[in-house]
Enzyme design. Structure first.
Site, PDB file in Angstrom:
ATOM      1  N   THR A 531      22.964  39.174 -56.699  1.00 16.36           N
ATOM      2  CA  THR A 531      24.262  38.830 -56.114  1.00 16.36           C
ATOM      3  C   THR A 531      24.877  39.993 -55.359  1.00 16.36           C
ATOM      4  OG1 THR A 531      25.370  39.385 -58.198  1.00 16.36           O
ATOM      5  CG2 THR A 531      24.728  37.088 -57.876  1.00 16.36           C
ATOM      6  N   CYS A 532      24.453  41.226 -55.723  1.00 18.98           N
ATOM      7  CA  CYS A 532      25.009  42.380 -55.019  1.00 18.98           C
ATOM      8  C   CYS A 532      24.615  42.373 -53.545  1.00 18.98           C
ATOM      9  CB  CYS A 532      24.542  43.674 -55.679  1.00 18.98           C
ATOM     10  SG  CYS A 532      22.746  43.886 -55.700  1.00 18.98           S
ATOM     11  N   MET A 533      23.500  41.697 -53.220  1.00 18.12           N
ATOM     12  CA  MET A 533      23.031  41.632 -51.839  1.00 18.12           C
ATOM     13  C   MET A 533      23.082  40.217 -51.278  1.00 18.12           C
ATOM     14  SD  MET A 533      22.346  44.677 -50.899  1.00 18.12           S
ATOM     15  CE  MET A 533      21.440  44.359 -49.396  1.00 18.12           C
TER      16      MET A 533
END
Length: 564
Positions: A531-533
């Protein structure tokens, strides 16, 4: 003609003053009641028509005839703002603005103006024409400074000569006094333009000198200790290193780590164990009144405000359902009894009962005080001097209802909201967000409530590791997503991006862009996400139904990295 116009302005001013006075005590039900009984102000249809007429009058006062709309006396091009304003016109503008804001707030809760025309509040009744012209000027105007009252400073320096400066002043007047006459999308575009300009002017700022080190179990306290004194310096790109329980650094990639960090630190701040926020019956979050006595509580609220603003500054959506009445206070506005149902439906019902009670209020044994439980003890707060010993009588019931609602919705939230906004405005000036209502600000923070547009999502998706838009697994994925119901589709978006809501103005604004990457070609493997990317790692399943079952299992299990 001048005397007739002055007389009409006087009548309109008086009408607005009386209406504003009535709206202080009228509930939404009383204002919008339909039936044989005569309306307390105007019938809903007539009130809606009056609001539209007053809205166009306000647009005329602030835009068509606003500061600099015509050359003032003495020299060509002189701004009308340099001459003393006509006191009668200024008073009319003040009362019209106050009435329109109140009616617009009520219309957001219970539509009676936009019920028949969704563009009724816009200048000219359309997103094009006058409204579009004002938005265009705002997007060319340099970011305004706060005027000290949360509004845009109309003295902002604008390149392009007197004409451009005049347009900018008038556009900022509209934005400050009647922002709802401009489309939300246009105001959002102006905010993004101002943030982009601010980033451009700060291009010479260095990135964060040393990565901050945070442990996931104590991410809130570690972050607070490391960043609490940085203020506006938090605009710089953050460099974060996550440290495991064994003291080992986790691997991370650029801006993705910052997004994951902001999402995680704010999730920790809003967790029950942090003790900073509590939830309404509908699950919306607001500062816990009992937290004020805790160590560093208001400093933590300030830090949380800065982190929320940082997320907005970086166009990172947060899956945090802030309560509307909390955001209203953050914007420097007051809530009324009509906002009480979202905080406490039972108290709202009881207050309306008191307001309409036909018997002797002495029978209810009410006093001008409220009692809260703080930890193991009860704390009583007087609403008037010595109020705990003053019984409420029938003649004072309206005052009592107002005082209780004001305490619960405004006074009790004053200190945490002030702390939150000290942090928020260290990143984003209040003048840049005061053009939004509380509901709009929540969308700015958390994304759109609109249905997810699958075709727009697909159009702005990138692919990696052998995938492209025509790959059979990718085609099957988009077919499965299109066949999902709204809740499954939102859960899939949350699985890949951490937010169940689409970005405002479409997926082209999602940062980083959504990407589907080919994972290991094993049918037993589940899809995973970073989710960070905004990255979905999708195995190249050969069968559409297998893809559907694996994807839904992963989404509902929230497997992320660990259960693949």
């Amino acid at each position: 003609y001048a005397s007739a116009a002055a007389a009409l302005a006087g009548v309109l001013t008086l009408f607005c003053m009386l209406a504003n006075h009535a709206l202080v005590v009228l509930s939404d039900d009383e204002l919008l009641a339909e039936g044989p009984a005569p309306p307390l102000l105007l019938a809903p249809d007539a009130l809606g028509r009056a609001a539209v007429r007053l809205k166009e009058l306000a647009v005329h006062l602030f835009w068509a005839a606003g500061p600099g709309a015509r050359a003032g006396p003495g020299r060509p091009g002189a701004s009308a703002a340099e001459a003393p304003a006509d006191p009668a016109t200024a008073r009319l503008a003040e009362e019209v603005t106050r009435l329109l804001r109140s009616l617009h707030d009520r219309d957001e809760r219970r539509p009676f103006v936009t019920a028949r025309d969704e563009h009724a509040w816009l200048a000219g009744g359309s997103p094009t024409g006058t409204a579009a012209a004002i938005v265009s000027v705002l997007q060319r105007t340099p970011p305004p400074e706060d005027d000290g009252e949360g509004g845009a400073d109309t003295a902002t320096v604008v390149p392009g000569g007197p004409s451009a400066a005049s347009e900018a002043r008038r556009a900022l007047q509209v934005l400050r006094h009647i922002p709802f006459v401009l489309p939300f999308e246009g105001r959002l575009a102006a905010l993004r333009a101002w943030i982009g300009s601010d980033k451009g002017h700060g291009a010479d700022r260095m990135s964060w000198p040393e990565p901050i080190r945070v442990r996931r179990p104590s991410i809130l306290r570690d972050s607070f200790d490391a960043l609490r004194d940085y203020g506006p310096a938090l605009k710089m790109p953050l460099r974060v290193t996550f440290v495991s329980d064994q003291g080992l650094e986790e691997a991370g990639i650029g801006e993705g780590v910052m997004k994951e960090y902001l999402v995680e630190v704010l999730r920790a701040a809003c967790a029950p164990e942090a003790g900073l926020v509590t939830a309404t019956p509908e699950g919306e979050l607001y500062p816990d009144p009992a937290a004020s006595a805790a160590r560093d509580a208001h400093a933590l609220y300030e830090f949380v405000g800065a982190m929320v603003a940082k997320a907005v500054y970086e166009r990172i959506l947060l899956d945090i359902p802030f309560a509307h009445f909390f955001l209203t206070r953050c914007l420097g506005r007051s809530n009324t009894i009509n906002d009480m149902p979202s905080l406490d439906p039972t108290l709202h019902k009881n207050l309306l009962f008191v307001k309409s009670y036909e018997g002797d209020l002495g029978d209810l044994a009410l006093v001008y005080a409220v009692t809260d439980r703080v930890g193991d003890r009860e704390v009583t707060t007087d609403l008037i001097p010595n109020g705990r010993h003053v019984p409420v009588r029938t003649a004072g019931r309206t005052e009592y209802v107002y005082l209780v609602a004001n305490y619960r919705l405004n006074a009790q939230l004053r200190r945490p909201c002030a702390a939150f906004m000290r942090g928020f405005t260290s990143i984003i000036p209040l003048a840049w967000v005061s053009m939004f209502s509380s509901r709009e600000l929540r969308m700015v923070i958390s994304g759109s409530d609109a249905p997810i547009d699958v075709s727009d999502w697909r159009r702005h998706t990138r692919y990696a590791s052998g995938y492209d838009d025509a790959h059979p697994a990718v085609v099957a994925f988009w077919e499965v997503v299109a066949e999902m119901g709204p809740q499954e589709r939102a859960a899939t978006l949350r699985f890949a991006t951490s937010s169940p809501r689409p970005p405002l103005l479409g997926f082209q604004w999602l940062q980083p862009p959504f990407c589907i990457q080919m994972a290991t070609a094993q049918d037993a493997r589940l899809p995973t996400s970073a989710t960070c990317m905004n990255l979905l790692k999708l195995p190249p399943y050969q069968d559409k139904e297998l893809l559907r079952s694996k994807l839904l299992y992963a989404v509902n299990a929230g497997c992320g990295f660990e259960l693949s």
